[in-house]
Design a protein around this motif. Structure first.
Motif, short mmCIF file in Angstrom:
data_model
loop_
_atom_site.label_atom_id
_atom_site.label_comp_id
_atom_site.label_asym_id
_atom_site.label_seq_id
_atom_site.Cartn_x
_atom_site.Cartn_y
_atom_site.Cartn_z
N ILE A 131 32.52 37.44 38.95
CA ILE A 131 32.83 36.13 38.38
C ILE A 131 31.57 35.35 38.01
O ILE A 131 31.65 34.18 37.60
N SER A 132 30.41 35.97 38.16
CA SER A 132 29.15 35.23 38.02
C SER A 132 29.01 34.58 36.65
O SER A 132 28.62 33.41 36.54
N GLN A 169 37.20 33.45 42.34
CA GLN A 169 37.27 34.80 42.90
C GLN A 169 38.70 35.17 43.25
O GLN A 169 39.16 36.29 42.99
N ARG A 170 39.41 34.23 43.83
CA ARG A 170 40.81 34.46 44.20
C ARG A 170 41.67 34.70 42.96
O ARG A 170 42.57 35.55 42.97
N GLU A 173 33.55 26.00 46.59
CA GLU A 173 35.00 26.06 46.45
C GLU A 173 35.40 26.54 45.06
O GLU A 173 36.39 27.26 44.89
N CYS A 174 34.61 26.14 44.04
CA CYS A 174 34.87 26.58 42.67
C CYS A 174 34.80 28.10 42.57
O CYS A 174 35.68 28.75 42.00
N ARG A 175 33.74 28.68 43.14
CA ARG A 175 33.57 30.14 43.10
C ARG A 175 34.66 30.85 43.91
O ARG A 175 35.16 31.91 43.51
N ALA A 198 47.83 38.97 40.44
CA ALA A 198 49.07 38.43 41.01
C ALA A 198 48.92 36.94 41.32
O ALA A 198 49.89 36.17 41.21
N VAL A 199 47.71 36.52 41.69
CA VAL A 199 47.47 35.10 42.01
C VAL A 199 47.65 34.23 40.77
O VAL A 199 48.24 33.15 40.82
#
Length: 470
Positions: free
Chosen positions: A234-235, A225-226, A219-221, A30-31
């Motif tokens: 997401i690794s 993730q969001r 912040e990138c991760r 949804a994001v």
């Protein structure tokens, strides 16, 4: 436990991880949907601005007493503003971020609509239109880049094509309501999508690839993730971004002159070539002054605008579906082929009209030609050059490359938009014959130069093009 059992367990573990990664890549959260919607609100603003000059032409000329030359300046100065915005687009998007650039652009867009709505003479009309143009010049670069950087690879083309879909929606809306709403009120209506984007930008994440470029790994991760979901692994994607950024950091810093290195030649030729084809085909002039073309062909402009409004959104939706089904390259060839055919039809239509032949059929030919050309454009050539531009340039040259490509688009768009009315007065049939020739050359260029990018990661596309001449 035997060695063969260990080997089978290891293979099973690797397969399980691969399947999990494939699931994550195929997931559309949804994001991602909401972030794409928010960004393409700027595309809707662009569509409204592009359609405004066509439907407002009669009202503005009558109310303010503008000449053809003055109105041509008003209509085309938006593309001149876009050219100025394009010069700064890449740098601003890198310094302020993708979200910050969209906010910054909307300041100019809002001022532009207000200036046009309350204009008392041509000077304020031009200032407002120039300001709006500067805004859409920034937006035309940052929107497709932002969407390409946040979406999974298997739907990236369709999501970036939403940029063209929303432009078509804005264009269609103004083509419809412009026949009933006074031009000053129409300008005020243009403020609504601007305000919507300003508010909703607070609720979407920044591009993880840009955060990675800034060195903000945490912040990138978090952003990634969001976008991929709280339970997504997401690794692998995060590590790929990190490795790419490290590679670019170790290399020399980007300058505009770096684009002329041999290794970037294919990307630059493809990016600039597609933008020139998009504009020199006559698309922007036709959309800005479609009413004049209908009138010159003997077809009622109000009816023609309504037909276009009905057709454009389904055609853009078709393009959004086909871009991941057919791929970029076949859809580009089909779109340019359609534009080529309908340009020739318009040329014949105006030729017959000038000699007084088939007077009862030439208005119908004109309508078919205009609707067919714009529909063909909306399906592919309208959005695909921006999709490909957002995919082919590595992060280390994306700023200077994006600036160059966007500048090329707006520069030639301004030339075509300003000259369009004068060319129609000179020789309408000859004008569309020129556009037919350019579209024909474009088919050859796409066939020879443009690669297929469907279903490939950005890093893979950029590496293959960089290595093309090595």
């Amino acid at each position: 436990m035997t060695m063969s059992e260990n080997s089978r367990n290891l293979e099973a573990g690797l397969l399980l991880r691969k399947n999990q990664n494939d699931i994550n890549e195929c997931r559309i959260t949804a994001v991602v949907l909401f972030s794409t919607f928010v960004s393409v609100c700027g595309s809707f603003c662009f569509g409204c601005a592009a359609g405004y000059s066509s439907v407002a032409q009669t009202g503005i000329i009558n109310d303010l007493g503008l000449s053809v030359a003055q109105y041509s300046m008003f209509g085309s100065i938006m593309t001149f503003g876009g050219m100025i915005g394009a010069i700064f687009s890449g740098k601003v998007a890198d310094l302020m971020g993708r979200k910050g650039t969209m906010w910054f652009a909307q300041i100019f867009c809002i001022f532009g609509w207000v200036a046009v709505a309350f204009a008392k003479d041509s000077m304020w009309l031009d200032i407002g239109r120039l300001s709006t143009g500067f805004a859409v010049g920034l937006l035309s670069y940052v929107i497709p880049v932002y969407i390409a950087e946040i979406t999974p690879k298997h739907v990236r083309g369709a999501f970036v094509f939403a940029n063209q879909l929303m432009q078509s929606c804005g264009l269609s809306l103004f083509y419809v309501i412009g026949n009933f709403v006074h031009w000053r009120n129409l300008a005020l209506i243009g403020l609504i999508p601007c305000a919507l984007q300003v508010v909703t930008l607070f609720f979407i994440p920044e591009s993880p690839r840009l955060l990675g470029k800034w060195g903000n790994e945490k912040e990138c991760r978090a952003s990634l993730q969001r976008l991929r979901g709280d339970d997504a692994d997401i690794s692998e994607e995060a590590n790929t971004i990190k490795e790419t950024m490290i590679l670019f950091d170790e290399g020399p810093k980007s300058r505009v002159m770096d684009l002329f290195q041999r290794r970037y030649a294919p990307s630059v030729v493809i990016g600039v070539g597609l933008m020139l084809l998009q504009q020199l085909s006559g698309s922007s002039g036709l959309m800005y002054y479609v009413g004049s073309v209908f009138d010159k062909g003997g077809f009622p402009s109000s009816i023609g605008s309504m037909i276009l409004a009905v057709i454009m959104i389904p055609k853009a939706l078709l393009g959004l579906i086909l871009v991941e089904k057919m791929g970029r390259r076949p859809l580009l060839l089909a779109s340019t082929g359609g534009m080529c055919f309908f340009s020739l039809l318009l040329s014949f239509s105006f030729c017959f009209r000038s000699y007084g032949m088939l007077d009862e059929l030439t208005p119908i030919f004109t309508c078919i030609g205009v609707v067919g050309f714009i529909s063909s454009f909306a399906v592919g050539m309208g959005g695909l050059p921006w999709i490909i531009m957002s995919e082919i340039f590595p992060m280390n040259v994306k700023v200077s490359a994006g600036t160059l490509v966007t500048l090329a688009n707006w520069s030639f768009g301004w030339i075509v938009a300003f000259a369009y009315n004068f060319m129609l007065e000179w020789n309408a049939s000859g004008t569309f014959l020129i556009f037919f020739t350019i579209c024909g050359a474009g088919i050859v260029f796409i066939y020879a130069m443009v690669p297929e990018t469907k279903g490939r990661t950005l890093e893979d596309i950029q590496a293959s093009l960089t290595d093309f001449l090595q």
